[in-house]
Design a protein around this motif. Structure first.
Motif, PDB file in Angstrom:
ATOM      1  N   THR A 125       0.844  -1.196   0.000  1.00 42.73           N
ATOM      2  CA  THR A 125       0.000   0.000   0.000  1.00 42.73           C
ATOM      3  C   THR A 125       0.882   1.250   0.000  1.00 42.73           C
ATOM      4  O   THR A 125       1.842   1.331   0.769  1.00 42.73           O
ATOM      5  N   PRO A 126       0.596   2.228  -0.857  1.00 44.24           N
ATOM      6  CA  PRO A 126       1.428   3.441  -0.946  1.00 44.24           C
ATOM      7  C   PRO A 126       1.563   4.161   0.386  1.00 44.24           C
ATOM      8  O   PRO A 126       0.632   4.195   1.194  1.00 44.24           O
ATOM      9  N   GLU A 127       2.718   4.735   0.595  1.00 48.37           N
ATOM     10  CA  GLU A 127       2.995   5.435   1.847  1.00 48.37           C
ATOM     11  C   GLU A 127       2.018   6.589   2.071  1.00 48.37           C
ATOM     12  O   GLU A 127       1.635   6.883   3.210  1.00 48.37           O
ATOM     13  N   LYS A 130      -0.944   5.437   3.942  1.00 51.77           N
ATOM     14  CA  LYS A 130      -0.622   5.154   5.339  1.00 51.77           C
ATOM     15  C   LYS A 130      -0.506   6.449   6.155  1.00 51.77           C
ATOM     16  O   LYS A 130      -0.948   6.528   7.301  1.00 51.77           O
ATOM     17  N   ILE A 131       0.090   7.476   5.539  1.00 49.75           N
ATOM     18  CA  ILE A 131       0.233   8.765   6.224  1.00 49.75           C
ATOM     19  C   ILE A 131      -1.133   9.354   6.548  1.00 49.75           C
ATOM     20  O   ILE A 131      -1.376   9.835   7.663  1.00 49.75           O
ATOM     21  N   LYS A 196       1.964  15.502   6.961  1.00 51.78           N
ATOM     22  CA  LYS A 196       2.751  14.839   5.913  1.00 51.78           C
ATOM     23  C   LYS A 196       4.204  15.289   5.980  1.00 51.78           C
ATOM     24  O   LYS A 196       5.127  14.472   5.865  1.00 51.78           O
ATOM     25  N   GLU A 200       7.438  12.897   6.959  1.00 48.42           N
ATOM     26  CA  GLU A 200       8.576  12.777   6.039  1.00 48.42           C
ATOM     27  C   GLU A 200       9.901  12.956   6.778  1.00 48.42           C
ATOM     28  O   GLU A 200      10.906  12.321   6.454  1.00 48.42           O
ATOM     29  N   PRO A 203      10.062   9.326   9.664  1.00 44.76           N
ATOM     30  CA  PRO A 203       9.433   8.143   9.058  1.00 44.76           C
ATOM     31  C   PRO A 203       9.111   7.017  10.036  1.00 44.76           C
ATOM     32  O   PRO A 203       8.267   6.176   9.743  1.00 44.76           O
ATOM     33  N   LEU A 206       5.538   5.818  10.942  1.00 42.28           N
ATOM     34  CA  LEU A 206       4.752   4.881  10.137  1.00 42.28           C
ATOM     35  C   LEU A 206       5.168   3.431  10.360  1.00 42.28           C
ATOM     36  O   LEU A 206       4.666   2.531   9.683  1.00 42.28           O
ATOM     37  N   LYS A 207       6.048   3.204  11.286  1.00 38.17           N
ATOM     38  CA  LYS A 207       6.579   1.857  11.512  1.00 38.17           C
ATOM     39  C   LYS A 207       5.485   0.811  11.663  1.00 38.17           C
ATOM     40  O   LYS A 207       5.543  -0.266  11.069  1.00 38.17           O
ATOM     41  N   THR A 210       2.594  -0.807   8.746  1.00 40.08           N
ATOM     42  CA  THR A 210       2.824  -1.904   7.813  1.00 40.08           C
ATOM     43  C   THR A 210       2.973  -3.205   8.585  1.00 40.08           C
ATOM     44  O   THR A 210       3.778  -3.288   9.519  1.00 40.08           O
TER      45      THR A 210
END
Length: 234
Positions: A125-127, A130-131, A196, A200, A203, A206-207, A210
């Motif tokens: 799934t694109p980051e 997720k953000i 966002k 960036e 990062p 977002l661990k 996923t």
């Protein structure tokens, strides 16, 4: 600072409530409808999952949705029970995950909602998706902004989940530091654009967005279901 418990397990496009509500519902409240192959194919076409993986996830869904009341839907109590073995235990992260999975806001998770929402955590799934989903986790009051009190609540929830105890002063320092870095507009709240930019630069936020084992659902989840069934037979 993580985004959700690693114990909690979406789509190549960002979620949109109105769009989700117009999609085929699988099933409706009070129905014992079992999704058919066409339903599985539809969900596979909308997510990174294959048809066989959707079928495997249906076995998991059936298990979760029957843990307290066998009605074909996952309730908030059943989600808590699945994760903690206690339907009365409350956890802010789990409550937020449930609220986001419950796209129709009818107080239960249907199979379609389960698959589409779970796919957010798929490695493919694109980051950007997720953000945005992580932002929704922190936006507790659904205002479109992360406010200071919301961030503090989430920090405290992270500490509880991690079995950590920090003084009020340290918690305030974490919250203040985050706002200094993230609130670039200086209006006392963090909007999606600011979020966002902040992610960036950080990062690691977002661990937990996923779940690697979703890459091989057909191996991971059936073993979980079979293990649970074996325990029930004893």
């Amino acid at each position: 600072m993580g985004c959700m418990p690693s114990k909690v397990a979406e789509n190549n496009k960002p979620l949109d409530t109105e769009t989700e509500e117009k999609k085929t519902k699988l099933p409706s409240k009070g129905s014992q409808h079992r999704p058919n192959h066409e339903d599985f194919s539809l969900l596979a076409s909308e997510t990174p999952f294959s048809v066989s993986e959707v079928e495997s996830l249906y076995e998991l869904f059936k298990k979760l949705s029957a843990s307290i009341i066998k009605d074909g839907f996952i309730s908030k109590e059943e989600l808590h029970f699945a994760l903690f073995g206690n339907s009365n235990k409350r956890n802010l992260f789990v409550d937020r995950i449930f609220d986001l999975f419950d796209v129709n806001r009818n107080e239960h998770i249907e199979f379609g909602e389960f698959i589409r929402s779970l796919s957010v955590f798929h490695p493919r799934t694109p980051e950007a998706v997720k953000i945005e989903y992580a932002f929704k986790l922190y936006d507790l009051r659904r205002t479109g902004y992360i406010e200071r009190e919301e961030l503090k609540e989430m920090v405290l929830a992270i500490l509880v989940e991690s079995d950590l105890t920090l003084s009020d002063e340290v918690v305030e320092t974490i919250v203040n530091k985050t706002f200094v870095e993230a609130d670039s507009k200086g209006d006392g709240r963090i909007d999606l654009e600011e979020w966002k930019e902040y992610v960036e630069k950080n990062p690691s936020l977002l661990k937990n967005m996923t779940l690697p084992y979703l890459m091989d659902v057909t191996l991971a989840f059936p073993s979980f279901v079979l293990h649970a069934e074996k325990e029930e037979s004893h």
